[in-house]
Design a protein around this motif. Structure first.
Motif, PDB file in Angstrom:
ATOM      1  N   CYS A  74       0.807  -1.224   0.000  1.00  0.00           N
ATOM      2  CA  CYS A  74       0.000   0.000   0.000  1.00  0.00           C
ATOM      3  C   CYS A  74       0.847   1.284   0.000  1.00  0.00           C
ATOM      4  O   CYS A  74       0.538   2.229  -0.720  1.00  0.00           O
ATOM      5  CB  CYS A  74      -0.951   0.013   1.196  1.00  0.00           C
ATOM      6  SG  CYS A  74      -2.274  -1.220   1.066  1.00  0.00           S
ATOM      7  N   CYS A  77       1.866   2.435  -3.359  1.00  0.00           N
ATOM      8  CA  CYS A  77       0.767   2.389  -4.340  1.00  0.00           C
ATOM      9  C   CYS A  77       0.291   3.816  -4.638  1.00  0.00           C
ATOM     10  O   CYS A  77       0.252   4.671  -3.747  1.00  0.00           O
ATOM     11  CB  CYS A  77      -0.386   1.563  -3.767  1.00  0.00           C
ATOM     12  SG  CYS A  77      -1.881   1.585  -4.774  1.00  0.00           S
ATOM     13  N   CYS A  90      -7.083   5.259   1.421  1.00  0.00           N
ATOM     14  CA  CYS A  90      -6.840   4.690   0.097  1.00  0.00           C
ATOM     15  C   CYS A  90      -7.981   5.158  -0.798  1.00  0.00           C
ATOM     16  O   CYS A  90      -9.149   5.084  -0.406  1.00  0.00           O
ATOM     17  CB  CYS A  90      -6.812   3.171   0.181  1.00  0.00           C
ATOM     18  SG  CYS A  90      -6.977   2.371  -1.439  1.00  0.00           S
ATOM     19  N   CYS A 104      -3.672  -5.020  -2.453  1.00  0.00           N
ATOM     20  CA  CYS A 104      -4.872  -5.528  -3.122  1.00  0.00           C
ATOM     21  C   CYS A 104      -4.614  -5.520  -4.627  1.00  0.00           C
ATOM     22  O   CYS A 104      -3.602  -4.983  -5.093  1.00  0.00           O
ATOM     23  CB  CYS A 104      -6.117  -4.703  -2.756  1.00  0.00           C
ATOM     24  SG  CYS A 104      -6.308  -3.174  -3.699  1.00  0.00           S
TER      25      CYS A 104
END
Ligand code: SF4
Length: 111
Positions: A74, A77, A90, A104
């Motif tokens: 994450c 990202c 997020c 993910c």
């Protein structure tokens, strides 16, 4: 047609007087937004969207996922909004916080 020069000093003063009351509340809103982000609930692994995107709190658990790329998590990202926090926002899961070491299938390398 008037030949007098515009009084730019007065205009600037007037513009500052008019905009200052608008800037202070905006700064307050930004502070509230940061505080609100800290209070958002953590994304549950049982969340249907989290399941749909194979979200995990620890990217090492995603190693078997065909979409997983080595080193992705994450905090690196493009959708991560948590800065240096352990849990942060997020863009894919609005209103929830994800773990900085999570992952993910929507992971996208930061530009
Ligand atoms: Fe983490 Fe990115 Fe997936 Fe959001 S989109 S949960 S930041 S990997």
């Amino acid at each position: 047609m008037s030949t007098s020069k515009p009084d730019t000093g007065r205009r600037r003063l007037l513009a500052g007087a008019l905009t200052a009351p608008l800037v202070a509340p905006l700064a307050g809103l930004i502070g509230l937004r940061e505080a609100a982000a800290d209070e958002m609930p953590k994304l549950s692994l049982d969340d249907p969207q989290a399941k749909g995107l194979s979200y995990v709190h620890d990217a090492s658990e995603a190693a078997d996922n065909a979409a997983y790329k080595e080193g992705s998590h994450c905090a690196n990202c493009q959708h991560w909004q948590g800065g240096d926090a352990e849990w942060g926002g997020c863009a894919i899961f609005p209103g929830k916080r994800v773990h900085r070491n999570g992952w993910c299938t929507a992971w996208t390398k930061q530009a």
